[in-house]
Design an enzyme around this catalytic site. Structure first.
Site, PDB file in Angstrom:
ATOM      1  N   ASN A   9       3.680  -3.528  -1.184  1.00  0.00           N
ATOM      2  CA  ASN A   9       2.248  -3.751  -1.350  1.00  0.00           C
ATOM      3  C   ASN A   9       1.546  -2.613  -0.623  1.00  0.00           C
ATOM      4  O   ASN A   9       1.517  -2.602   0.604  1.00  0.00           O
ATOM      5  CB  ASN A   9       1.871  -5.113  -0.741  1.00  0.00           C
ATOM      6  CG  ASN A   9       0.366  -5.323  -0.690  1.00  0.00           C
ATOM      7  OD1 ASN A   9      -0.384  -4.585  -1.333  1.00  0.00           O
ATOM      8  ND2 ASN A   9      -0.074  -6.315   0.070  1.00  0.00           N
ATOM      9  N   LYS A  11      -1.552  -1.954  -0.531  1.00  0.00           N
ATOM     10  CA  LYS A  11      -2.910  -2.280  -0.070  1.00  0.00           C
ATOM     11  C   LYS A  11      -3.868  -1.146  -0.474  1.00  0.00           C
ATOM     12  O   LYS A  11      -3.753  -0.628  -1.572  1.00  0.00           O
ATOM     13  CB  LYS A  11      -2.893  -2.527   1.437  1.00  0.00           C
ATOM     14  CG  LYS A  11      -1.811  -3.546   1.818  1.00  0.00           C
ATOM     15  CD  LYS A  11      -1.918  -4.064   3.194  1.00  0.00           C
ATOM     16  CE  LYS A  11      -0.809  -5.086   3.402  1.00  0.00           C
ATOM     17  NZ  LYS A  11      -0.934  -5.841   4.614  1.00  0.00           N
ATOM     18  N   HIS A  94      -3.538 -12.732  -1.967  1.00  0.00           N
ATOM     19  CA  HIS A  94      -3.072 -12.170  -0.689  1.00  0.00           C
ATOM     20  C   HIS A  94      -4.014 -12.642   0.431  1.00  0.00           C
ATOM     21  O   HIS A  94      -5.215 -12.797   0.210  1.00  0.00           O
ATOM     22  CB  HIS A  94      -3.060 -10.639  -0.779  1.00  0.00           C
ATOM     23  CG  HIS A  94      -2.395 -10.014   0.403  1.00  0.00           C
ATOM     24  ND1 HIS A  94      -3.053  -9.820   1.602  1.00  0.00           N
ATOM     25  CD2 HIS A  94      -1.125  -9.580   0.588  1.00  0.00           C
ATOM     26  CE1 HIS A  94      -2.197  -9.277   2.464  1.00  0.00           C
ATOM     27  NE2 HIS A  94      -1.027  -9.129   1.877  1.00  0.00           N
ATOM     28  N   GLU A  96      -5.350 -11.149   2.791  1.00  0.00           N
ATOM     29  CA  GLU A  96      -6.503 -10.269   3.039  1.00  0.00           C
ATOM     30  C   GLU A  96      -7.607 -10.536   2.023  1.00  0.00           C
ATOM     31  O   GLU A  96      -8.799 -10.437   2.330  1.00  0.00           O
ATOM     32  CB  GLU A  96      -6.051  -8.794   3.003  1.00  0.00           C
ATOM     33  CG  GLU A  96      -5.256  -8.461   4.269  1.00  0.00           C
ATOM     34  CD  GLU A  96      -4.200  -7.391   4.095  1.00  0.00           C
ATOM     35  OE1 GLU A  96      -4.223  -6.651   3.095  1.00  0.00           O
ATOM     36  OE2 GLU A  96      -3.317  -7.303   4.981  1.00  0.00           O
ATOM     37  N   GLU A 167       3.756 -15.451   3.377  1.00  0.00           N
ATOM     38  CA  GLU A 167       3.350 -14.432   4.342  1.00  0.00           C
ATOM     39  C   GLU A 167       2.519 -15.058   5.453  1.00  0.00           C
ATOM     40  O   GLU A 167       1.303 -15.255   5.286  1.00  0.00           O
ATOM     41  CB  GLU A 167       2.503 -13.363   3.640  1.00  0.00           C
ATOM     42  CG  GLU A 167       3.231 -12.640   2.532  1.00  0.00           C
ATOM     43  CD  GLU A 167       2.633 -11.260   2.284  1.00  0.00           C
ATOM     44  OE1 GLU A 167       3.385 -10.295   2.358  1.00  0.00           O
ATOM     45  OE2 GLU A 167       1.416 -11.168   2.044  1.00  0.00           O
ATOM     46  N   GLY A 173       1.175  -6.927   9.263  1.00  0.00           N
ATOM     47  CA  GLY A 173       0.657  -5.699   9.869  1.00  0.00           C
ATOM     48  C   GLY A 173       0.607  -5.743  11.388  1.00  0.00           C
ATOM     49  O   GLY A 173       0.012  -4.879  12.017  1.00  0.00           O
ATOM     50  N   SER A 213       5.568  -7.723   8.257  1.00  0.00           N
ATOM     51  CA  SER A 213       6.287  -6.795   9.141  1.00  0.00           C
ATOM     52  C   SER A 213       7.771  -6.664   8.813  1.00  0.00           C
ATOM     53  O   SER A 213       8.597  -6.508   9.710  1.00  0.00           O
ATOM     54  CB  SER A 213       6.069  -7.185  10.611  1.00  0.00           C
ATOM     55  OG  SER A 213       4.692  -7.108  10.935  1.00  0.00           O
TER      56      SER A 213
HETATM   57  P1  PGA Z   1       3.165  -5.776   6.345  1.00  0.00           P
HETATM   58  O1  PGA Z   1       2.284  -6.412   5.168  1.00  0.00           O
HETATM   59  O2  PGA Z   1       4.554  -5.595   5.818  1.00  0.00           O
HETATM   60  O3  PGA Z   1       2.494  -4.472   6.669  1.00  0.00           O
HETATM   61  O4  PGA Z   1       3.130  -6.733   7.493  1.00  0.00           O
HETATM   62  C1  PGA Z   1       2.817  -7.381   4.304  1.00  0.00           C
HETATM   63  C2  PGA Z   1       1.782  -7.786   3.276  1.00  0.00           C
HETATM   64  O5  PGA Z   1       0.594  -7.902   3.621  1.00  0.00           O
HETATM   65  O6  PGA Z   1       2.117  -8.013   2.108  1.00  0.00           O
END
Ligand code: PGA
Length: 249
Positions: A9, A11, A94, A96, A167, A173, A213
């Site tokens: 992803n 983003k 997601h 976010e 998630e 992140g 992560s």
């Molecule tokens: P990350 O993000 O691997 O940077 O923690 C995962 C995601 O938001 O899909």
């Protein structure tokens, strides 16, 4: 048997130019035929990635779609537009988007339903609890409720085509990965919820990814857990070497 699925992803990172550089480095990846791989990129990069990966097994995904086919929705992108580009997947809901763009379970549900009815793009439906919810010990009921709302009105013959990404928001992140046991236990809870909503053939075939992560150093211990069928990878999917490292766990 469930085929493991690892998706990146990106983003809001990269440009068309840097996506092409990544694709050049990444497309020689020897994907074990037992693993599916995809990159979910910003809209502007999708056509270039579809072209770059056309002779490979690597899929391409978007990160959002509107639930109407067209209309006065300034700034939005519809399913016919994504189909024209030829993407294989679309991330839906997601955390976010839920947090910064007020995306509700009702909207998430409409989007998943639309994709399943059309049946050309596979939804990667994201669920997961915040730190407050986990600290209150309510993570299982919170995620079960998201699953119930996000799958509302979806029939058993379609439900198995959804990819679910668990998630935990506190692990995205932050560098703070859920332990393999925490991740596996929630994926198992989700599988049981799917069984309760549908039946065992759906729950045993549905793909459930873990995201938060995931990196080369921890991918093996996460991806070898029994109820985790793959990963949704943010930061560590931006560099081709890191993402290859995760895939070749
Ligand atoms: P990350 O993000 O691997 O940077 O923690 C995962 C995601 O938001 O899909």
């Amino acid at each position: 048997m469930r085929v493991p699925f690892i998706a990146g992803n990106w983003k809001m990172f990269k440009t068309i130019a840097s996506a092409k550089v990544f694709a050049d480095e990444f497309k020689d990846l020897k994907v074990n035929k037992e693993i599916k791989v995809a990159i979910c990129a910003p809209y502007t990069q999708l056509a270039a990635l579809v072209e770059a990966f056309k002779d490979t097994e690597i899929g391409v995904g978007a990160q959002n779609v509107h639930y109407e086919a067209e209309g006065a929705f300034t700034g939005e992108i519809s399913l016919p537009m994504l189909k024209e580009i030829g993407v294989d997947y679309c991330i839906i809901g997601h955390s976010e988007r839920r947090e910064y763009f007020n995306e509700t379970d009702e909207a998430v549900n409409k989007k998943v339903k639309m994709l399943l009815e059309d049946d050309s793009i596979t939804p990667i439906l994201c669920v997961g609890e915040s730190l407050e919810v986990r600290e209150a010990g309510e993570e299982a009921s919170f995620v079960e409720e998201q699953i119930e709302k996000d799958f509302a009105g979806i029939s058993a013959d379609k439900a198995g085509n959804v990819v679910i990404a668990y998630e935990p928001v506190w692990a995205i992140g932050t560098g703070k990965t859920a332990t393999p046991d925490q991740a596996d236990s929630m994926c198992k809870t989700i599988r049981e919820k799917i069984k309760a909503l549908y039946d065992e053939s759906v729950s045993e075939s549905i793909i459930i990814q873990y995201g938060g992560s995931v990196k080369p150093a921890n991918s093996k211990e996460i991806l070898t857990m029994g109820d985790i069928d793959g990963a949704l990878v943010g930061g560590a999917s931006l560099k081709s070497e890191d993402f290859k490292g995760i895939i070749n766990f």
